[in-house]
Design a protein around this motif. Structure first.
Motif, PDB file in Angstrom:
ATOM      1  N   PRO A  45       0.706  -1.591   0.354  1.00 25.24           N
ATOM      2  CA  PRO A  45      -0.488   0.087  -0.179  1.00 25.24           C
ATOM      3  C   PRO A  45       0.798   1.530   0.028  1.00 25.24           C
ATOM      4  O   PRO A  45       0.134   1.695  -0.385  1.00 25.24           O
ATOM      5  CB  PRO A  45      -0.937   0.099   0.878  1.00 25.24           C
ATOM      6  N   VAL A  46       2.362   1.353   0.446  1.00 21.02           N
ATOM      7  CA  VAL A  46       2.823   1.877   0.817  1.00 21.02           C
ATOM      8  C   VAL A  46       3.428   2.922  -0.782  1.00 21.02           C
ATOM      9  O   VAL A  46       3.711   3.451  -0.673  1.00 21.02           O
ATOM     10  CB  VAL A  46       3.976   2.232   1.517  1.00 21.02           C
ATOM     11  N   TYR A  47       3.814   1.521  -1.469  1.00 20.02           N
ATOM     12  CA  TYR A  47       4.190   1.639  -2.467  1.00 20.02           C
ATOM     13  C   TYR A  47       3.533   2.438  -3.509  1.00 20.02           C
ATOM     14  O   TYR A  47       3.702   2.804  -4.076  1.00 20.02           O
ATOM     15  CB  TYR A  47       4.991   0.617  -3.155  1.00 20.02           C
ATOM     16  N   TRP A  48       2.145   1.256  -3.565  1.00 19.19           N
ATOM     17  CA  TRP A  48       0.971   2.191  -4.217  1.00 19.19           C
ATOM     18  C   TRP A  48       1.000   3.777  -4.139  1.00 19.19           C
ATOM     19  O   TRP A  48       0.791   4.360  -5.107  1.00 19.19           O
ATOM     20  CB  TRP A  48      -0.009   1.107  -3.840  1.00 19.19           C
ATOM     21  N   MET A  49       0.767   3.907  -3.117  1.00 22.25           N
ATOM     22  CA  MET A  49       0.678   5.412  -3.055  1.00 22.25           C
ATOM     23  C   MET A  49       1.867   6.419  -3.531  1.00 22.25           C
ATOM     24  O   MET A  49       1.457   7.022  -4.255  1.00 22.25           O
ATOM     25  CB  MET A  49       0.581   5.733  -1.199  1.00 22.25           C
ATOM     26  N   PHE A  50       2.908   5.995  -3.416  1.00 20.45           N
ATOM     27  CA  PHE A  50       3.650   6.898  -3.971  1.00 20.45           C
ATOM     28  C   PHE A  50       3.763   6.504  -5.128  1.00 20.45           C
ATOM     29  O   PHE A  50       4.001   7.888  -6.039  1.00 20.45           O
ATOM     30  CB  PHE A  50       5.656   6.849  -2.770  1.00 20.45           C
ATOM     31  N   ALA A  51       3.667   5.454  -5.716  1.00 23.70           N
ATOM     32  CA  ALA A  51       4.028   5.004  -7.156  1.00 23.70           C
ATOM     33  C   ALA A  51       2.569   5.944  -7.784  1.00 23.70           C
ATOM     34  O   ALA A  51       2.858   6.715  -9.159  1.00 23.70           O
ATOM     35  CB  ALA A  51       3.819   3.846  -7.767  1.00 23.70           C
ATOM     36  N   THR A  52       1.601   5.746  -7.391  1.00 15.42           N
ATOM     37  CA  THR A  52       0.365   6.545  -7.814  1.00 15.42           C
ATOM     38  C   THR A  52       0.440   8.227  -8.004  1.00 15.42           C
ATOM     39  O   THR A  52       0.436   9.415  -8.624  1.00 15.42           O
ATOM     40  CB  THR A  52      -0.758   6.418  -6.892  1.00 15.42           C
ATOM     41  N   ALA A  53       1.572   8.766  -6.954  1.00 16.60           N
ATOM     42  CA  ALA A  53       1.307  10.088  -6.903  1.00 16.60           C
ATOM     43  C   ALA A  53       2.386  10.774  -7.798  1.00 16.60           C
ATOM     44  O   ALA A  53       2.337  11.714  -9.226  1.00 16.60           O
ATOM     45  CB  ALA A  53       2.520  10.588  -5.931  1.00 16.60           C
ATOM     46  N   PHE A  54       3.457   9.691  -8.939  1.00 15.01           N
ATOM     47  CA  PHE A  54       3.697  10.405  -9.344  1.00 15.01           C
ATOM     48  C   PHE A  54       3.815   9.337 -10.822  1.00 15.01           C
ATOM     49  O   PHE A  54       4.001  10.053 -12.346  1.00 15.01           O
ATOM     50  CB  PHE A  54       5.068   9.477 -10.014  1.00 15.01           C
ATOM     51  N   PRO A  77       5.022   3.577 -12.793  1.00 13.35           N
ATOM     52  CA  PRO A  77       5.031   4.718 -13.694  1.00 13.35           C
ATOM     53  C   PRO A  77       6.232   4.750 -14.619  1.00 13.35           C
ATOM     54  O   PRO A  77       7.377   5.108 -13.932  1.00 13.35           O
ATOM     55  CB  PRO A  77       5.265   5.530 -12.133  1.00 13.35           C
ATOM     56  N   THR A  78       5.448   5.225 -15.918  1.00  8.91           N
ATOM     57  CA  THR A  78       6.408   5.238 -17.091  1.00  8.91           C
ATOM     58  C   THR A  78       6.866   6.871 -16.579  1.00  8.91           C
ATOM     59  O   THR A  78       8.071   6.967 -17.510  1.00  8.91           O
ATOM     60  CB  THR A  78       6.219   4.251 -17.983  1.00  8.91           C
ATOM     61  N   ASP A  79       5.596   7.274 -16.886  1.00  8.99           N
ATOM     62  CA  ASP A  79       5.730   8.605 -17.635  1.00  8.99           C
ATOM     63  C   ASP A  79       5.823   9.713 -15.981  1.00  8.99           C
ATOM     64  O   ASP A  79       5.003  10.114 -15.929  1.00  8.99           O
ATOM     65  CB  ASP A  79       5.183   9.703 -18.780  1.00  8.99           C
ATOM     66  N   ALA A  80       6.602   9.054 -15.393  1.00  8.32           N
ATOM     67  CA  ALA A  80       6.297   9.896 -14.371  1.00  8.32           C
ATOM     68  C   ALA A  80       6.522  11.309 -13.665  1.00  8.32           C
ATOM     69  O   ALA A  80       6.830  12.207 -14.988  1.00  8.32           O
ATOM     70  CB  ALA A  80       7.619   9.634 -13.082  1.00  8.32           C
ATOM     71  N   THR A  81       5.579  12.097 -13.150  1.00 10.30           N
ATOM     72  CA  THR A  81       5.262  13.423 -13.208  1.00 10.30           C
ATOM     73  C   THR A  81       5.082  14.089 -11.971  1.00 10.30           C
ATOM     74  O   THR A  81       5.051  13.300 -11.027  1.00 10.30           O
ATOM     75  CB  THR A  81       3.964  13.792 -13.990  1.00 10.30           C
ATOM     76  N   LEU A  82       5.531  15.028 -11.119  1.00  3.66           N
ATOM     77  CA  LEU A  82       5.138  15.954 -10.713  1.00  3.66           C
ATOM     78  C   LEU A  82       4.117  16.818 -10.528  1.00  3.66           C
ATOM     79  O   LEU A  82       3.990  17.942  -9.146  1.00  3.66           O
ATOM     80  CB  LEU A  82       6.939  16.814 -10.405  1.00  3.66           C
TER      81      LEU A  82
END
Length: 276
Positions: A25-34, A49-54
């Motif tokens: 769940p922690v990984y999914w939270m950070f991954a979804t954020a990007f 996340p392939t096309d990471a965004t901020l």
């Protein structure tokens, strides 16, 4: 041989399964954020996340009152930890080194206070703050958060102080130290693991606390990050990327502290619980 091999494998396999269950769940939270919004709402889950965004982080930090609430949370949390440590040091020393009437009863009271849910006092807390005209203030939050973490802090540090032989303190006093000087020079340096453990516990408790600020602080400028985070999705609709970015920013300080202090924190809590 097979039994021995199985006995070595199944604890490790169980640990791996538990780690994945807690870490995912922690990984999914950070991954979804990007992730870009398209990947988030896609019917097929995008695991990496392939096309990471901020962009989602920008949306989160640009929200109304974000930096004010960060300052509020940091102020309340740090002050609560500092006050609880200072008070607990004196209380733990008195409970360990001094003999007075009611000492055992006081120790039992601290244990009961640690076990009892503090939520049962929330109505009384609200009435006290309201009658003293202190609603929408960080002062009562700091005081109440200090009270929440104080029992465990006292009990943990008491165990560490009890583990220090009295002879060391008495030798320092024979050499010319006063009792406060002996405490600072002899006992205090040995309390580092306990101080780190209780500091981490106090930080997590105050940083994550939600119900009390919900009841006491209605003004948006006087709230803290947990309450802001609970209202974030309502403010931004179904922007899950921004919601996950906000959640990541909120969880990041605790993750960083735990990574750096985990060994000291675990040893501090266990040693403080069994000594004395």
């Amino acid at each position: 041989m097979k039994r021995s091999l199985f006995g070595r494998i199944w604890p490790n396999a169980t640990a791996v399964v538990l780690f994945v269950g807690f870490a995912f769940p922690v990984y999914w939270m950070f991954a979804t954020a990007f992730k870009p919004t398209g990947d988030i709402i896609s019917d097929d889950p995008v695991w990496f996340p392939t096309d990471a965004t901020l962009e989602h982080f920008k949306t989160a930090v640009d929200a109304d009152h974000f930096w004010t609430l960060v300052l509020n949370s940091v102020t309340v949390t740090v002050l609560s930890v500092v006050f609880s440590l200072v008070i607990a040091l004196f209380a733990a020393f008195a409970l360990t080194r001094m003999r007075f009437k009611g000492r055992r009863g006081l120790i039992v009271t601290f244990m009961l206070a640690q076990m009892a849910p503090w939520e049962v006092l929330i109505i009384a807390m609200y009435m006290i703050v309201r009658d003293n005209d202190m609603l929408d203030s960080l002062v009562p939050l700091t005081a109440f958060y200090t009270m929440m973490v104080l029992p465990l802090t006292i009990l943990t540090l008491r165990g560490y102080i009890a583990a220090v032989p009295k002879e060391l303190e008495e030798s320092a006093m024979v050499d010319g130290c006063t009792r406060p000087q002996a405490f600072v020079k002899v006992i205090f340096p040995l309390l580092a693991p306990g101080l780190m453990a209780t500091s981490l516990f106090g930080f997590i408790t105050a940083w994550n606390e939600f119900p009390l600020v919900l009841i006491l602080n209605k003004s948006a400028e006087k709230q803290t990050l947990p309450l802001w985070l609970s209202q974030f999705q309502t403010a931004f609709g179904d922007d899950w990327g921004a919601t996950m970015a906000a959640s990541s920013l909120f969880a990041l300080p605790i993750l960083i502290l735990f990574i750096f202090l985990q060994r000291k924190a675990v040893s501090g809590l266990t040693d403080g619980a069994v000594k004395g």
